[in-house]
Design a protein around this motif. Structure first.
Motif, PDB file in Angstrom:
ATOM      1  N   ILE A  42     -10.110   0.990   2.862  1.00 53.28           N
ATOM      2  CA  ILE A  42     -10.133   1.131   1.393  1.00 53.28           C
ATOM      3  C   ILE A  42     -11.383   0.440   0.859  1.00 53.28           C
ATOM      4  O   ILE A  42     -11.607  -0.759   1.121  1.00 53.28           O
ATOM      5  N   LEU A  49      -2.648   3.442  -4.526  1.00 58.06           N
ATOM      6  CA  LEU A  49      -3.854   4.262  -4.327  1.00 58.06           C
ATOM      7  C   LEU A  49      -4.272   4.954  -5.620  1.00 58.06           C
ATOM      8  O   LEU A  49      -5.470   5.094  -5.899  1.00 58.06           O
ATOM      9  N   ILE A  66       0.858  -1.189   0.000  1.00 54.91           N
ATOM     10  CA  ILE A  66       0.000   0.000   0.000  1.00 54.91           C
ATOM     11  C   ILE A  66       0.889   1.233   0.000  1.00 54.91           C
ATOM     12  O   ILE A  66       1.582   1.525   0.979  1.00 54.91           O
ATOM     13  N   HIS A  67       0.906   1.928  -1.146  1.00 50.25           N
ATOM     14  CA  HIS A  67       1.647   3.174  -1.265  1.00 50.25           C
ATOM     15  C   HIS A  67       0.944   4.041  -2.304  1.00 50.25           C
ATOM     16  O   HIS A  67      -0.142   3.689  -2.792  1.00 50.25           O
ATOM     17  N   GLU A 106      -3.475  -3.632   7.284  1.00 55.00           N
ATOM     18  CA  GLU A 106      -3.401  -2.220   6.918  1.00 55.00           C
ATOM     19  C   GLU A 106      -4.518  -1.850   5.948  1.00 55.00           C
ATOM     20  O   GLU A 106      -5.065  -0.754   5.997  1.00 55.00           O
ATOM     21  N   TRP A 107      -4.875  -2.764   5.059  1.00 52.03           N
ATOM     22  CA  TRP A 107      -5.969  -2.530   4.101  1.00 52.03           C
ATOM     23  C   TRP A 107      -7.273  -2.242   4.854  1.00 52.03           C
ATOM     24  O   TRP A 107      -8.002  -1.299   4.530  1.00 52.03           O
ATOM     25  N   GLU A 108      -7.548  -3.098   5.849  1.00 53.18           N
ATOM     26  CA  GLU A 108      -8.789  -2.927   6.609  1.00 53.18           C
ATOM     27  C   GLU A 108      -8.723  -1.673   7.482  1.00 53.18           C
ATOM     28  O   GLU A 108      -9.721  -0.968   7.652  1.00 53.18           O
ATOM     29  N   ARG A 109      -7.536  -1.397   8.055  1.00 52.21           N
ATOM     30  CA  ARG A 109      -7.413  -0.224   8.911  1.00 52.21           C
ATOM     31  C   ARG A 109      -7.654   1.066   8.141  1.00 52.21           C
ATOM     32  O   ARG A 109      -8.266   2.006   8.648  1.00 52.21           O
ATOM     33  N   ARG A 110      -7.194   1.123   6.895  1.00 52.68           N
ATOM     34  CA  ARG A 110      -7.381   2.324   6.079  1.00 52.68           C
ATOM     35  C   ARG A 110      -8.803   2.429   5.519  1.00 52.68           C
ATOM     36  O   ARG A 110      -9.190   3.481   5.002  1.00 52.68           O
TER      37      ARG A 110
END
Length: 675
Positions: free
Chosen positions: A568, A530, A525-526, A562-566
Motif C-alpha cells: 500500500i 482501502l 485492512i478491509h 499485511e500492510w507491507e505485503r500488499r
C-alpha cells in the motif's frame, strides 16, 4: 417499515403540499370565524357560571350584583373588540400584540407580551379541553374516572387535525361551531320571547335550591373584593379576542378588512350569548355553588344538602332545561354542542401559538425550526410544542378546571394592556407627520379608542392580579419571566454566533492554510479502509499517512506485515497505547501535528459503515462517533467520513426522504439551503 410509517403519516396528516399552494390555505370569513372565534365563543359556556359561583360564596343574595358585573364585562369586551379592530388595520402582518408592543414600546415590552401570550395559549388548550371533559364526564362515568388521560387524548386528536393544515382544520371545526352559535342564540331568543312577550315563568332545575354562604357578615371591603373577584373571573369571556390579530395573514385578501369584520362579528355574537345566558340564568333562578362544596352548601327546598351523589348541571344546561324541558331534543342538542365547542375552543390556540412562535423565531427569540412549515404548510413544530405543553399541564393539574382557571386570563390581559398602550403611541407618532385632515380625524378617533382600551384592560389586569394571585396566578407570574429570560438568552446566542461568523475587514483569506496534512484512521485492512485511502489520495493532500493504534502487540504486528505485503503506497504509523485506549492516542497525535504546523490544516478520514437497522448502530461505528465528537472541537482539524454501505442498507435505498415536521424547510417556500 419505512413505507408503512410514511403511509400512516399520510393517512393522519394528508399528502404534502407544494409551497406554491400556500394561497389555497387562506381562509374566507365564513371559515375564519369558527377557526379564530371558537375560544371567545366557548367562554360563554363557563364565564357566566363562574360569576355566579364566586358570588355564591356570600349566598344567593349576592346574585343581585351579577347583572352589573355582566354589564361591566360586556363594556370591557366591546372596548377590546373596538381596540383590536384598530390593531388589525395598523399591523396586518400577523405579529399582533407582540409586533405592536415591540415597535412602539421596545423589545422588552414585546417579549413580555410574547411570554404572556404563549402561557395563555397553553392554558387555553388545557382549560377548554378539561372543561369539555367535565361536560362529557357528567354523562359517561368512564370519562370522569380517567379525566387526564381522556383530556390528553383529545389534545392529541386536535394536534393531528391541525397538522393537516389550516383550511382542513377550519372546515372540520366550522359545522360544530356554527351549530353551537345557532343552538345557543336560538335558546336565548326562545327564552327571551317567553319571558318578555308571553310572560311565562322559567324554572331551572335548581330554582328552588338555596346556598349556604361560606362568607358571612362581610365588611364593605370584603364584599367589594368578592364582587371584583367575580368580575375578574367573568372576564375569561374575553380570551381569544387577540387571536384574530395574530392570524391576519391567514385571511383572504383584503386581509385587514376581512379580519376586522370577523372580529366585529365574533364580538357581537359573544356579547349576545354572554348577556343572554346570564339574563336567562337569573330569570329562571339558576343556583350554582363551588364544585368542592356543592354537596354540603347547596340545599334542597326541604333544607337538606344535595349530597355527594348530586350532579350540578352547568348554567347552559339548566337554562336549556328551563326553556325547552329536560330530556327534550333541543336540550340534548345544546348540551352536546356545548361540550363539543369546549374541545374546539382549543383550536384558537392551535392557530395562534404556531404563528406567534414563527414570528419570534424569525426575530431569533426562539429556535429557527419554529419558523418552518411542515408537509401541509402549517407551522408543525409550533403545533407539536403547544400540544406537549398543554398535555403536561393537564397531567400536572389532573385536568381540574377549577385549578386551571386560577391561572387563566392573567397573560391575556398583560398583552391587552401593553398592546393598547403601544397603539396609543403608534397613533401619536403618526399624527406628528400626517397633514390630511380626514386622516388625522380617523387617527384621533382610533387613538381615543385605544387609550380607553388601555385604561380598561389595565384596570382589569390589576383586579385579576389582586384577586387571583394567591389562588394560583402566581404560577403564571413566575412562568412569564422564565420564558422572557429564555427568549433573551436565545437571542443573545444567535447574535453572538452571527457576530462570530460575520466577515469583517480584518478577515484575510490569505490566512487560510496552504498545506493539508491528511490522516487516514485504520483499524484493519478491509474494503472500507482501502476506499478511505483511495479517497484521501484523490484529494491530493500535501502529506498523507495512515495511523493505527496498537492495543494488542500480536495484532499490531500482523497488521504491519499485511500492510507491507500488499504494498500500500501510504506510510502506516503505529501509535502505542499501553492502557488500551484508542481515542486519546489519536487526539494526542493530531495535536502534535497541529503544534508542528499551526497554520496548516489536518484532515482526518474516518471509514464508517452504513447500516440499515437501528440495532446495527449499537454494534458499529461507536469509536468513530467518539472520535468525531472529540475532533470537532479541535481548531484547524477537519473530519471526513468515508461511508461503506453494508448489504443491510440496501433496504433503505430508494426510500423517499423523511422529514420531521418543518425540518430542512423554510417558511413561505424558500428552497432548502446547504448548512
Amino acid at each position: 417499515m419505512a413505507k408503512a410509517s410514511d403511509l400512516v403519516k399520510r393517512l393522519l396528516v394528508g399528502r404534502a403540499l407544494r409551497s406554491g399552494q400556500l394561497h389555497e390555505q387562506l381562509l374566507p370569513k365564513r371559515i375564519a370565524l369558527p377557526v379564530f372565534a371558537s375560544d371567545a365563543l366557548s367562554s360563554v359556556a363557563y364565564a357566566p357560571q363562574e360569576i355566579l359561583v364566586i358570588l355564591s360564596l356570600a349566598g344567593v343574595s349576592f346574585y343581585a350584583y351579577s347583572p352589573w358585573i355582566a354589564i361591566a364585562v360586556v363594556v370591557v369586551m366591546l372596548t377590546v373588540v373596538a381596540s383590536y379592530r384598530q390593531n388589525v388595520h395598523a399591523y396586518p402582518s400577523g405579529g399582533g400584540d407582540y409586533e405592536v408592543a415591540t415597535t412602539n414600546l421596545g423589545a422588552n415590552a414585546g417579549l413580555t407580551v410574547a411570554s404572556a401570550l404563549m402561557v395563555d395559549y397553553v392554558l387555553t388548550v388545557a382549560v377548554s379541553v378539561a372543561n369539555g371533559v367535565d361536560y362529557v364526564g357528567a354523562t359517561i362515568p368512564f370519562v370522569a374516572q380517567h379525566k387526564p388521560a381522556v383530556a390528553i387524548g383529545i389534545v392529541i386528536l386536535l394536534t393531528v387535525v391541525n397538522l393537516r393544515g389550516l383550511r382542513e382544520s377550519g372546515a372540520a371545526f366550522a359545522i360544530p361551531t356554527y351549530a353551537f352559535m345557532i343552538a345557543v342564540l336560538g335558546m336565548i331568543a326562545v327564552g327571551g320571547f317567553e319571558v318578555v312577550f308571553l310572560k311565562e315563568e322559567l324554572r331551572a332545575p335548581s330554582a328552588d335550591f338555596d346556598i349556604v354562604p361560606e362568607q358571612t357578615d362581610l365588611t364593605m371591603f370584603a364584599a367589594a373584593f368578592l364582587v371584583l373577584r367575580a368580575f375578574s373571573t367573568g372576564c375569561a369571556a374575553l380570551t381569544g379576542v387577540e387571536a384574530i390579530s395574530n392570524g391576519v395573514p391567514a385571511f383572504r385578501k383584503p386581509k385587514s378588512r376581512n379580519a376586522a369584520t370577523t372580529l366585529l362579528m365574533m364580538g357581537l355574537i359573544a356579547i349576545s350569548m354572554f348577556g343572554g345566558i346570564i339574563a336567562l340564568g337569573l330569570a329562571s333562578g339558576v343556583k350554582v355553588a363551588e364544585p368542592s362544596v356543592a354537596a354540603t352548601d347547596l340545599l334542597r327546598p326541604d333544607g337538606t344538602p344535595v349530597g355527594p351523589g348530586y350532579h350540578q348541571q352547568p348554567i347552559i344546561s339548566q337554562v336549556a332545561d328551563a326553556v325547552f324541558g329536560g330530556g327534550s331534543l333541543p336540550f340534548v342538542v345544546i348540551s352536546g354542542v356545548t361540550a363539543l365547542i369546549l374541545f374546539l375552543a382549543a383550536n384558537t390556540a392551535f392557530n395562534g401559538f404556531p404563528v406567534l412562535g414563527s414570528i419570534l423565531a424569525q426575530d431569533r427569540y426562539l429556535p429557527r425550526q419554529l419558523h418552518t412549515r411542515g408537509d401541509r404548510l402549517a407551522f408543525s413544530n409550533g403545533i407539536i410544542i403547544l400540544a406537549l405543553m398543554a398535555c403536561l399541564l393537564l397531567w400536572g393539574f389532573d385536568a381540574d378546571v377549577s385549578r386551571l382557571l386560577n391561572l387563566y386570563i392573567v397573560g391575556v390581559f398583560v398583552s391587552f394592556t401593553l398592546s393598547q398602550t403601544g397603539m396609543v403611541i403608534h397613533w401619536t407618532r403618526r399624527l406628528k407627520t400626517e397633514e390630511d385632515l380626514k386622516a388625522r380625524h380617523q387617527m384621533h378617533r382610533s387613538r381615543t379608542i385605544n387609550f380607553f382600551g388601555a385604561v380598561m384592560t389595565g384596570l382589569v389586569l390589576v383586579v385579576v392580579l389582586l384577586t387571583k394571585f394567591v389562588v394560583g396566578a402566581w404560577i403564571v407570574c413566575i412562568a412569564m419571566p422564565i420564558l422572557f429570560l429564555m427568549m433573551k438568552a436565545i437571542r443573545r446566542h444567535y447574535d453572538n454566533v452571527a457576530a462570530e461568523l460575520e466577515i469583517t475587514e480584518e478577515y484575510d483569506e490569505s490566512t487560510l492554510p496552504a498545506r493539508n496534512h491528511a490522516i487516514v484512521l485504520v483499524s484493519k485492512i478491509h474494503k472500507p479502509t482501502l476506499r478511505a485511502l483511495a479517497y484521501a489520495r484523490a484529494t491530493r493532500p500535501s502529506t498523507l499517512e495512515a495511523i493505527t493504534v496498537g492495543v494488542e502487540g500480536k495484532e499490531a504486528r500482523a497488521l504491519q506485515e499485511e500492510w507491507e505485503r500488499r504494498g500500500i503506497p501510504v506510510p502506516l504509523k503505529m501509535l502505542n497505547s499501553p492502557y488500551r485506549e484508542i481515542t486519546q492516542p489519536i487526539l494526542d497525535y493530531v495535536k502534535t501535528v497541529r503544534r508542528r504546523s499551526p497554520r496548516d490544516v489536518v484532515t482526518v478520514f474516518i471509514p464508517e459503515y452504513v447500516v440499515g437497522h437501528w440495532w446495527e448502530h449499537l454494534l458499529h461505528n461507536q469509536s468513530a462517533f467518539r472520535l468525531k465528537a472529540r475532533l470537532l472541537f479541535k481548531p484547524g482539524v477537519m473530519v471526513t467520513s468515508v461511508p461503506w454501505q453494508l448489504h443491510s442498507s440496501d433496504r433503505l435505498r430508494g426510500r423517499p426522504e423523511q422529514y420531521a415536521p418543518g425540518v430542512a424547510r423554510r417558511s413561505g417556500g424558500e428552497q432548502v439551503k446547504n448548512r
